[in-house]
Design a protein around this motif. Structure first.
Motif, short mmCIF file in Angstrom:
data_model
loop_
_atom_site.label_atom_id
_atom_site.label_comp_id
_atom_site.label_asym_id
_atom_site.label_seq_id
_atom_site.Cartn_x
_atom_site.Cartn_y
_atom_site.Cartn_z
N GLU A 200 9.19 -2.08 -0.02
CA GLU A 200 9.64 -2.23 -1.40
C GLU A 200 8.46 -2.27 -2.36
O GLU A 200 8.47 -1.65 -3.43
CB GLU A 200 10.47 -3.52 -1.54
CG GLU A 200 11.02 -3.73 -2.94
CD GLU A 200 11.76 -5.05 -3.09
OE1 GLU A 200 12.22 -5.33 -4.22
OE2 GLU A 200 11.87 -5.80 -2.10
N GLY A 201 7.43 -3.00 -1.98
CA GLY A 201 6.25 -3.08 -2.82
C GLY A 201 5.54 -1.75 -2.95
O GLY A 201 5.06 -1.39 -4.03
N LEU B 250 0.62 -2.86 -13.94
CA LEU B 250 1.04 -3.68 -12.79
C LEU B 250 2.25 -4.55 -13.12
O LEU B 250 2.92 -5.04 -12.21
CB LEU B 250 -0.14 -4.56 -12.32
CG LEU B 250 0.03 -5.28 -10.98
CD1 LEU B 250 0.29 -4.28 -9.85
CD2 LEU B 250 -1.18 -6.14 -10.66
N GLY B 251 2.55 -4.72 -14.41
CA GLY B 251 3.66 -5.59 -14.80
C GLY B 251 4.98 -5.27 -14.12
O GLY B 251 5.65 -6.19 -13.61
N PRO B 252 5.42 -4.00 -14.07
CA PRO B 252 6.68 -3.70 -13.39
C PRO B 252 6.67 -4.07 -11.90
O PRO B 252 7.72 -4.41 -11.34
CB PRO B 252 6.82 -2.18 -13.58
CG PRO B 252 6.04 -1.89 -14.82
CD PRO B 252 4.88 -2.82 -14.78
N VAL B 253 5.50 -4.03 -11.27
CA VAL B 253 5.40 -4.43 -9.87
C VAL B 253 5.57 -5.94 -9.75
O VAL B 253 6.25 -6.44 -8.84
CB VAL B 253 4.05 -3.98 -9.28
CG1 VAL B 253 3.94 -4.38 -7.81
CG2 VAL B 253 3.87 -2.47 -9.44
N VAL B 254 4.98 -6.68 -10.68
CA VAL B 254 5.15 -8.14 -10.71
C VAL B 254 6.63 -8.49 -10.89
O VAL B 254 7.17 -9.37 -10.21
CB VAL B 254 4.30 -8.76 -11.84
CG1 VAL B 254 4.61 -10.25 -11.99
CG2 VAL B 254 2.81 -8.55 -11.58
N GLU B 255 7.30 -7.78 -11.79
CA GLU B 255 8.72 -8.05 -12.03
C GLU B 255 9.56 -7.75 -10.79
O GLU B 255 10.52 -8.49 -10.49
CB GLU B 255 9.19 -7.22 -13.23
CG GLU B 255 8.60 -7.70 -14.55
CD GLU B 255 8.91 -6.78 -15.71
OE1 GLU B 255 9.22 -5.59 -15.45
OE2 GLU B 255 8.84 -7.23 -16.87
N ALA B 256 9.22 -6.69 -10.08
CA ALA B 256 9.95 -6.37 -8.84
C ALA B 256 9.76 -7.47 -7.81
O ALA B 256 10.69 -7.84 -7.08
CB ALA B 256 9.47 -5.03 -8.29
N PHE B 257 8.55 -8.02 -7.73
CA PHE B 257 8.28 -9.14 -6.81
C PHE B 257 9.09 -10.37 -7.19
O PHE B 257 9.73 -11.02 -6.34
CB PHE B 257 6.78 -9.45 -6.82
CG PHE B 257 6.41 -10.77 -6.21
CD1 PHE B 257 6.55 -10.99 -4.85
CD2 PHE B 257 5.90 -11.80 -7.01
CE1 PHE B 257 6.20 -12.21 -4.28
CE2 PHE B 257 5.55 -13.02 -6.45
CZ PHE B 257 5.70 -13.22 -5.09
N PHE C 176 4.33 -8.70 -0.31
CA PHE C 176 5.20 -7.81 -1.08
C PHE C 176 4.49 -6.49 -1.38
O PHE C 176 5.08 -5.41 -1.24
CB PHE C 176 5.63 -8.48 -2.39
CG PHE C 176 6.38 -7.56 -3.31
CD1 PHE C 176 7.71 -7.25 -3.06
CD2 PHE C 176 5.76 -6.97 -4.40
CE1 PHE C 176 8.41 -6.37 -3.89
CE2 PHE C 176 6.44 -6.09 -5.23
CZ PHE C 176 7.77 -5.79 -4.98
N LEU C 177 3.23 -6.57 -1.81
CA LEU C 177 2.49 -5.35 -2.13
C LEU C 177 2.35 -4.41 -0.94
O LEU C 177 2.21 -3.20 -1.10
CB LEU C 177 1.11 -5.71 -2.68
CG LEU C 177 1.07 -6.44 -4.02
CD1 LEU C 177 -0.36 -6.87 -4.36
CD2 LEU C 177 1.64 -5.56 -5.14
#
Length: 355
Positions: free
Chosen positions: A286-287, A45-52, A281-282
């Motif tokens: 984009e999410g 999930l880290g890359p998703v957090v970074e995108a947010f 965002f999720l």
């Protein structure tokens, strides 16, 4: 009272009660910190957090990775004490999340994006399904001949049926005593599959292994300690298969359970606005792209994409696990006791692995 005793037993079963991993995302100079508790591996999930965070430069995320049972117990304790702990909780053990919402532990939130979710992925404006992950079978390509690859539960039964089957002691699945997700998948099978009783009997007779968690099971298949793993979360299996040619991933053709991890903003959250922004965002385009890149959204409609083996696009029978009060039956104390007793009959001992 029964629920309180059940939560207490969960806490006793995990005396360390510490998060498995922690990591901070975002600048140390950020003016707000969102505390995220999740059962999702930080690496996933880290890359998703970074995108947010790319669109929220004034925010940082303190990420805590937990086992599902330990996190459920902690959230229930925080709720009972009115204590601010996490600002956002995301769990694969969605039956536990439904229970927390049912007990008044969630803070409501509604936006255009949450309102657009289908009923099966939203409950009371307090719980939202944010991923799409199948339960799959994983096999070792070097050790399982193409003709032996199980494409359905019936195929798996056939592999285990012979007394001298080479698959004896070489099939693994989640230990429902240690994994909330494993319990959920097994319970869902018991209501969906005519093969469930036969599978339990075959697992017990053939010495199948019940073990802790996705990474351990997938490692065992890749290393050849297990030939096949059953009911593994597809997102993790596919992420490994991307980089490991030894692993094959199959969506069962008789039916494929599909899980949506559930997100909840706790009632006492200290940063509810930031939590709501992350939920939106999720659910945004984009999410969704970020989640799909992380294989937390897996499409079962065929075509190019994740290397999952499908019978035929038109034949993949999907069984989504809906976020609804019906999941509370999974936590019924009497039904749990009966189900666990049946499980122990099939797995009287759960060694970590075969030699």
């Amino acid at each position: 009272m029964i629920r309180a005793v059940f939560i207490a037993l969960l806490l006793l079963a995990a005396p360390a009660r510490a998060q498995e991993l922690v990591r901070d995302f975002g600048p140390g100079s950020a003016t707000e910190t969102l505390r995220l508790r999740s059962t999702t591996d930080i690496a996933v999930l880290g890359p998703v957090v970074e995108a947010f965070l790319a669109a929220h430069p004034g925010l940082r995320v303190a990420y805590e990775q937990w086992g599902s049972n330990a996190m459920y117990g902690l959230q229930a304790a925080d709720c009972a004490a009115g204590r601010a702990g996490a600002d956002l909780v995301i769990s694969s053990a969605v039956h536990q999340m439904v229970d927390l919402v049912n007990e008044g532990c969630a803070r409501p939130y509604r936006s255009a994006l949450t309102a657009a979710l289908p009923d099966a992925l939203s409950w009371r404006d307090e719980l939202w399904g944010v991923t799409r992950e199948p339960a799959v079978m994983v096999y070792n390509r070097d050790l399982v001949a193409p003709a032996q690859v199980p494409r359905s539960r019936f195929d798996l039964l056939d592999l285990l049926r012979p007394t001298e089957s080479p698959f004896r002691g070489r099939v693994a699945t989640y230990d429902i005593e240690r994994s909330g997700l494993g319990f959920l998948f097994a319970f869902a099978d018991s209501t969906e599959a005519t093969t469930f009783g036969g599978l339990m009997e075959s697992f017990g007779r053939s010495g199948a292994i019940a073990t802790c968690c996705s990474a351990e099971i997938i490692d065992g298949v890749a290393e050849g300690r297990f030939f096949v793993a059953y009911n593994v979360l597809g997102s993790y299996a596919l992420a490994r298969a991307r980089h490991d040619d030894r692993l094959g991933v199959v969506a069962p053709q008789d039916y494929t359970l599909v899980l949506s991890r559930a997100a909840m903003i706790p009632r006492a959250a200290g940063q509810p606005r930031a939590a709501a922004q992350f939920v939106d965002f999720l659910l945004s385009e984009e999410g969704r792209r970020a989640l799909e890149a992380a294989l937390l959204i897996v499409r079962l409609e065929g075509g190019d994409g994740a290397p999952i083996e499908l019978p035929q696009a038109s034949e993949t029978l999907q069984r989504p696990i809906a976020l609804s009060p019906a999941l509370l039956i999974v936590l019924d104390a009497h039904k749990q006791a009966l189900f666990r007793a049946r499980w122990r009959d099939a797995f009287p001992a759960t060694p970590d692995a075969v030699p």
